[in-house]
Scaffold this motif. Structure first.
Motif, PDB file in Angstrom:
ATOM      1  N   GLY A   1      -5.782  -8.738  -5.308  1.00 36.20           N
ATOM      2  CA  GLY A   1      -6.204  -7.635  -6.134  1.00 36.20           C
ATOM      3  C   GLY A   1      -7.297  -6.754  -5.563  1.00 36.20           C
ATOM      4  N   SER A   2      -7.785  -7.045  -4.381  1.00 34.88           N
ATOM      5  CA  SER A   2      -8.786  -6.175  -3.785  1.00 34.88           C
ATOM      6  C   SER A   2      -8.124  -4.885  -3.318  1.00 34.88           C
ATOM      7  N   THR A   3      -8.854  -3.797  -3.385  1.00 27.91           N
ATOM      8  CA  THR A   3      -8.285  -2.487  -3.091  1.00 27.91           C
ATOM      9  C   THR A   3      -9.153  -1.692  -2.133  1.00 27.91           C
ATOM     10  N   ASN A   4      -8.515  -0.770  -1.437  1.00 27.34           N
ATOM     11  CA  ASN A   4      -9.193   0.201  -0.605  1.00 27.34           C
ATOM     12  C   ASN A   4      -8.498   1.539  -0.775  1.00 27.34           C
ATOM     13  N   TYR A   5      -9.293   2.598  -0.747  1.00 27.30           N
ATOM     14  CA  TYR A   5      -8.773   3.935  -0.938  1.00 27.30           C
ATOM     15  C   TYR A   5      -9.259   4.866   0.157  1.00 27.30           C
ATOM     16  N   ALA A   6      -8.441   5.850   0.466  1.00 30.73           N
ATOM     17  CA  ALA A   6      -8.901   6.931   1.304  1.00 30.73           C
ATOM     18  C   ALA A   6      -9.981   7.714   0.564  1.00 30.73           C
ATOM     19  N   ASP A   7     -10.952   8.216   1.302  1.00 28.57           N
ATOM     20  CA  ASP A   7     -12.041   8.956   0.675  1.00 28.57           C
ATOM     21  C   ASP A   7     -11.529  10.141  -0.141  1.00 28.57           C
ATOM     22  N   SER A   8     -10.462  10.745   0.309  1.00 27.31           N
ATOM     23  CA  SER A   8      -9.953  11.942  -0.332  1.00 27.31           C
ATOM     24  C   SER A   8      -9.354  11.691  -1.712  1.00 27.31           C
ATOM     25  N   VAL A   9      -9.053  10.431  -2.031  1.00 25.17           N
ATOM     26  CA  VAL A   9      -8.416  10.134  -3.315  1.00 25.17           C
ATOM     27  C   VAL A   9      -9.269   9.255  -4.206  1.00 25.17           C
TER      28      VAL A   9
ATOM     29  N   GLY B   1       0.799  -1.209   0.000  1.00 22.32           N
ATOM     30  CA  GLY B   1       0.000   0.000   0.000  1.00 22.32           C
ATOM     31  C   GLY B   1       0.831   1.258   0.000  1.00 22.32           C
ATOM     32  N   TRP B   2       0.121   2.362  -0.140  1.00 15.96           N
ATOM     33  CA  TRP B   2       0.730   3.675  -0.127  1.00 15.96           C
ATOM     34  C   TRP B   2       0.152   4.496   1.012  1.00 15.96           C
ATOM     35  N   TYR B   3       1.022   5.150   1.733  1.00 16.46           N
ATOM     36  CA  TYR B   3       0.654   6.081   2.781  1.00 16.46           C
ATOM     37  C   TYR B   3       1.299   7.423   2.468  1.00 16.46           C
ATOM     38  N   ARG B   4       0.792   8.463   3.081  1.00 15.27           N
ATOM     39  CA  ARG B   4       1.401   9.766   2.880  1.00 15.27           C
ATOM     40  C   ARG B   4       1.379  10.554   4.177  1.00 15.27           C
ATOM     41  N   GLN B   5       2.307  11.476   4.268  1.00 15.81           N
ATOM     42  CA  GLN B   5       2.408  12.317   5.442  1.00 15.81           C
ATOM     43  C   GLN B   5       2.787  13.727   5.019  1.00 15.81           C
ATOM     44  N   ALA B   6       1.899  14.654   5.293  1.00 18.35           N
ATOM     45  CA  ALA B   6       2.154  16.055   5.037  1.00 18.35           C
ATOM     46  C   ALA B   6       2.781  16.681   6.273  1.00 18.35           C
ATOM     47  N   PRO B   7       3.479  17.796   6.124  1.00 12.81           N
ATOM     48  CA  PRO B   7       4.089  18.456   7.277  1.00 12.81           C
ATOM     49  C   PRO B   7       3.075  18.755   8.367  1.00 12.81           C
ATOM     50  N   GLY B   8       3.399  18.362   9.580  1.00 16.71           N
ATOM     51  CA  GLY B   8       2.519  18.606  10.704  1.00 16.71           C
ATOM     52  C   GLY B   8       1.321  17.689  10.794  1.00 16.71           C
ATOM     53  N   GLU B   9       1.223  16.729   9.901  1.00 15.24           N
ATOM     54  CA  GLU B   9       0.086  15.824   9.875  1.00 15.24           C
ATOM     55  C   GLU B   9       0.524  14.403  10.195  1.00 15.24           C
ATOM     56  N   GLN B  10      -0.443  13.589  10.583  1.00 12.62           N
ATOM     57  CA  GLN B  10      -0.175  12.181  10.810  1.00 12.62           C
ATOM     58  C   GLN B  10      -0.117  11.433   9.490  1.00 12.62           C
ATOM     59  N   ARG B  11       0.614  10.357   9.487  1.00 11.70           N
ATOM     60  CA  ARG B  11       0.662   9.519   8.303  1.00 11.70           C
ATOM     61  C   ARG B  11      -0.699   8.863   8.094  1.00 11.70           C
ATOM     62  N   GLU B  12      -1.176   8.887   6.867  1.00 12.37           N
ATOM     63  CA  GLU B  12      -2.487   8.343   6.569  1.00 12.37           C
ATOM     64  C   GLU B  12      -2.425   7.370   5.401  1.00 12.37           C
ATOM     65  N   LEU B  13      -3.351   6.442   5.422  1.00 14.07           N
ATOM     66  CA  LEU B  13      -3.470   5.493   4.330  1.00 14.07           C
ATOM     67  C   LEU B  13      -4.006   6.189   3.091  1.00 14.07           C
ATOM     68  N   VAL B  14      -3.373   5.930   1.971  1.00 13.81           N
ATOM     69  CA  VAL B  14      -3.843   6.430   0.683  1.00 13.81           C
ATOM     70  C   VAL B  14      -4.576   5.325  -0.068  1.00 13.81           C
ATOM     71  N   ALA B  15      -3.916   4.199  -0.225  1.00 13.25           N
ATOM     72  CA  ALA B  15      -4.502   3.071  -0.942  1.00 13.25           C
ATOM     73  C   ALA B  15      -3.755   1.804  -0.576  1.00 13.25           C
ATOM     74  N   VAL B  16      -4.445   0.685  -0.625  1.00 17.04           N
ATOM     75  CA  VAL B  16      -3.830  -0.602  -0.336  1.00 17.04           C
ATOM     76  C   VAL B  16      -4.401  -1.636  -1.285  1.00 17.04           C
ATOM     77  N   ILE B  17      -3.584  -2.604  -1.636  1.00 18.45           N
ATOM     78  CA  ILE B  17      -4.019  -3.678  -2.517  1.00 18.45           C
ATOM     79  C   ILE B  17      -3.501  -4.996  -1.963  1.00 18.45           C
ATOM     80  N   THR B  18      -4.342  -6.009  -1.974  1.00 18.29           N
ATOM     81  CA  THR B  18      -3.949  -7.320  -1.493  1.00 18.29           C
ATOM     82  C   THR B  18      -3.346  -8.131  -2.626  1.00 18.29           C
ATOM     83  N   SER B  19      -2.819  -9.287  -2.273  1.00 19.99           N
ATOM     84  CA  SER B  19      -2.251 -10.170  -3.289  1.00 19.99           C
ATOM     85  C   SER B  19      -3.307 -10.689  -4.248  1.00 19.99           C
TER      86      SER B  19
END
Length: 121
Positions: free
Chosen positions: A55-63, A35-53
């Motif tokens: 092929g199922s996926t989950n996304y943050a609402d913002s993306v 998966g991919w996570y991201r962290q902006a300055p002053g913010e907590q690290r958040e999940l962006v997207a994840v994929i299993t072996s």
């Protein structure tokens, strides 16, 4: 050991696109998900997207609707296609692999060093 390396970050204008790549290598026995996570300055690290072996996926609402995660299991590589980028997408993007090694069959989270994505006009 298991190593995770990201690439593809950079500077892009709002509305533009970037494609991030992440490759896991080393003494890998099995990868359950990546998966991919991201962290902006002053913010907590958040999940962006994840994929299993499988092929199922989950996304943050913002993306949702803008980002697409995909995976090449044979290469232990995951991609993040980012379209319609917004200024608020600016962050360090980290790749994660939930994997077991040849020497320890428990799942651990392995992290890359991060790649900077800057969206600016």
């Amino acid at each position: 050991q298991v190593q995770v390396v990201e690439s593809g970050g950079g500077l892009v204008q709002p509305g533009g696109s970037l494609r991030l790549s992440c490759a896991a290598s080393g003494s890998i026995f099995s990868i359950n998900s990546m998966g991919w996570y991201r962290q902006a300055p002053g913010e907590q690290r958040e999940l962006v997207a994840v994929i299993t072996s499988y092929g199922s996926t989950n996304y943050a609402d913002s993306v949702k609707g803008r980002f697409t995660i995909s995976r090449d299991n044979a290469k232990n590589t995951v991609y993040l296609q980012m379209n319609s980028l917004k200024i608020e997408d600016t962050a360090v993007y980290y790749c994660n692999a939930a994997a077991t090694s040849d020497y320890d069959l428990r799942y651990y989270d392995y992290w890359g060093q991060g790649t900077q994505v800057t969206v600016s006009s």
